[in-house]
Motif scaffolding. Structure first.
Motif, PDB file in Angstrom:
ATOM      1  N   GLY A 154      -0.152  -0.242   0.183  1.00 12.11           N
ATOM      2  CA  GLY A 154       0.155   1.184   0.257  1.00 12.11           C
ATOM      3  C   GLY A 154       0.861   1.673  -1.004  1.00 12.11           C
ATOM      4  N   LYS A 155       0.774   2.955  -1.260  1.00 10.94           N
ATOM      5  CA  LYS A 155       1.330   3.537  -2.483  1.00 10.94           C
ATOM      6  C   LYS A 155       2.858   3.466  -2.505  1.00 10.94           C
ATOM      7  N   THR A 156       3.493   3.615  -1.350  1.00 12.36           N
ATOM      8  CA  THR A 156       4.956   3.593  -1.312  1.00 12.36           C
ATOM      9  C   THR A 156       5.503   2.228  -1.712  1.00 12.36           C
ATOM     10  N   ALA A 157       4.961   1.167  -1.144  1.00 13.41           N
ATOM     11  CA  ALA A 157       5.406  -0.184  -1.488  1.00 13.41           C
ATOM     12  C   ALA A 157       5.043  -0.515  -2.936  1.00 13.41           C
ATOM     13  N   PHE A 158       3.892  -0.032  -3.384  1.00 11.59           N
ATOM     14  CA  PHE A 158       3.501  -0.239  -4.788  1.00 11.59           C
ATOM     15  C   PHE A 158       4.503   0.436  -5.719  1.00 11.59           C
ATOM     16  N   THR A 159       4.916   1.642  -5.376  1.00  4.09           N
ATOM     17  CA  THR A 159       5.908   2.359  -6.174  1.00  4.09           C
ATOM     18  C   THR A 159       7.219   1.590  -6.226  1.00  4.09           C
ATOM     19  N   GLU A 160       7.636   1.057  -5.084  1.00  6.60           N
ATOM     20  CA  GLU A 160       8.875   0.284  -5.011  1.00  6.60           C
ATOM     21  C   GLU A 160       8.831  -0.912  -5.951  1.00  6.60           C
ATOM     22  N   ALA A 171       8.155 -13.559  -0.409  1.00  6.80           N
ATOM     23  CA  ALA A 171       6.886 -13.769   0.292  1.00  6.80           C
ATOM     24  C   ALA A 171       6.911 -13.096   1.659  1.00  6.80           C
ATOM     25  N   GLN A 172       8.083 -13.058   2.285  1.00 12.02           N
ATOM     26  CA  GLN A 172       8.213 -12.380   3.572  1.00 12.02           C
ATOM     27  C   GLN A 172       7.967 -10.889   3.408  1.00 12.02           C
ATOM     28  N   TRP A 173       8.479 -10.319   2.328  1.00  7.14           N
ATOM     29  CA  TRP A 173       8.220  -8.894   2.025  1.00  7.14           C
ATOM     30  C   TRP A 173       6.724  -8.674   1.836  1.00  7.14           C
ATOM     31  N   ALA A 174       6.076  -9.573   1.109  1.00  2.17           N
ATOM     32  CA  ALA A 174       4.636  -9.465   0.880  1.00  2.17           C
ATOM     33  C   ALA A 174       3.851  -9.601   2.177  1.00  2.17           C
ATOM     34  N   LEU A 175       4.354 -10.436   3.074  1.00  6.00           N
ATOM     35  CA  LEU A 175       3.720 -10.588   4.386  1.00  6.00           C
ATOM     36  C   LEU A 175       3.874  -9.310   5.206  1.00  6.00           C
ATOM     37  N   GLU A 176       5.077  -8.781   5.230  1.00  6.92           N
ATOM     38  CA  GLU A 176       5.342  -7.567   6.003  1.00  6.92           C
ATOM     39  C   GLU A 176       4.575  -6.366   5.461  1.00  6.92           C
ATOM     40  N   ASN A 177       4.308  -6.381   4.160  1.00 16.25           N
ATOM     41  CA  ASN A 177       3.581  -5.274   3.538  1.00 16.25           C
ATOM     42  C   ASN A 177       2.089  -5.558   3.367  1.00 16.25           C
ATOM     43  N   LYS A 178       1.622  -6.621   4.011  1.00 16.82           N
ATOM     44  CA  LYS A 178       0.194  -6.912   4.160  1.00 16.82           C
ATOM     45  C   LYS A 178      -0.510  -7.445   2.924  1.00 16.82           C
ATOM     46  N   LEU A 179       0.246  -7.822   1.882  1.00 17.70           N
ATOM     47  CA  LEU A 179      -0.414  -8.477   0.751  1.00 17.70           C
ATOM     48  C   LEU A 179      -0.808  -9.889   1.157  1.00 17.70           C
TER      49      LEU A 179
END
Length: 252
Positions: A154-160, A171-179
């Motif tokens: 998503g654009k919001t997480a990409f911006t962050e 990696a947990q953040w990446a998991l939660e954000n679906k990467l």
């Protein structure tokens, strides 16, 4: 002289495993990007395989992105655009490949490495597989990989990520954000699950798998043009004095 690294492919049963390697933390000079693109195109035409696994060698970094050595050697906008088009070509080859691509992200991913993970259809990762988009800190930006990354997180997480270029995301953040799709604490548990997953998935109707691949990437038909336009932006920025200076600092 820029060490080119290597691309190797092993086909077992009906699954192809592509492994890339470069001594500088699995980073990508342009020649290696072209080799990976060519290999993806070749496997796309192979009717004897149903799935592709994408991985890298070593036990630490999955992919450090673009080769700093080659970036520093760029002297013209044409050469800059040509270099960043290498990442555009890889992502588009992954996008248009009729085979589902499963990523094995065993370690940290930076810049273009995040783009590769995002262009996979399904990602297995380690809990040590932190990610970072450091491009803006070196005077450019993650322009080429943005469509693939934003499509996943998503654009919001990409911006962050983009506006905090020195911050590692877990990696947990990446998991939660679906990467990442699944995350494991050990390489053994990752590989055991990966083997079971591809063994089951590759046994399904290959025509159904190809049809699913098309559905997953609907709406990306303009990416051939879009990613090359983005490559031109980075190709111009890499010539700036500020970028050259920042690249030297990062290289050290």
């Amino acid at each position: 002289m820029i060490t080119t690294g290597s691309i190797s492919t092993v086909i077992e049963n009906n699954v192809a495993t592509i492994t890339f390697y470069h001594p500088a933390s699995n980073s990508f000079p342009s020649k290696l990007l072209q080799q990976l693109t060519d290999e993806l195109h070749l496997l796309s035409k192979n009717t004897n395989i149903a799935l592709i696994i994408l991985k890298s060698e070593g036990a630490s970094t999955f992919c450090a992105g673009a080769s700093f050595e080659e970036l520093l050697a760029i002297k013209t906008q044409e050469k800059g655009t040509q270099f960043f088009s290498g990442f555009a070509n890889v992502i588009n080859a992954m996008r248009t490949c009729p085979k589902l691509i499963i990523g094995r992200i065993h370690g940290k991913a930076v810049g273009g490495g995040v783009g590769l993970a995002a262009a996979c259809d399904y990602c297995f990762a380690m809990d040590s597989s932190d990610i970072r988009l450091s491009e803006i800190a070196v005077g450019i930006g993650p322009f080429v990989i943005e469509p693939a990354v934003s499509r996943k997180i998503g654009k919001t997480a990409f911006t962050e990520m983009t506006l905090n270029p020195m911050e590692w995301k877990s990696a947990q953040w990446a998991l939660e954000n679906k990467l990442f799709t699944e995350v494991f604490s050990t390489s053994d548990s990752l590989d055991k699950r990966l083997l079971a997953f591809v063994s089951e998935l590759s046994a399904y109707n290959p025509l159904a798998l190809e049809a699913i691949k098309k559905v997953l990437w609907e709406g990306t038909e303009t990416w051939d043009k879009l990613l090359n336009e983005r490559a031109a932006i980075s190709g111009a920025l890499v010539l700036s004095t500020a970028t050259k200076s920042a690249l030297q600092k990062f290289k050290k």
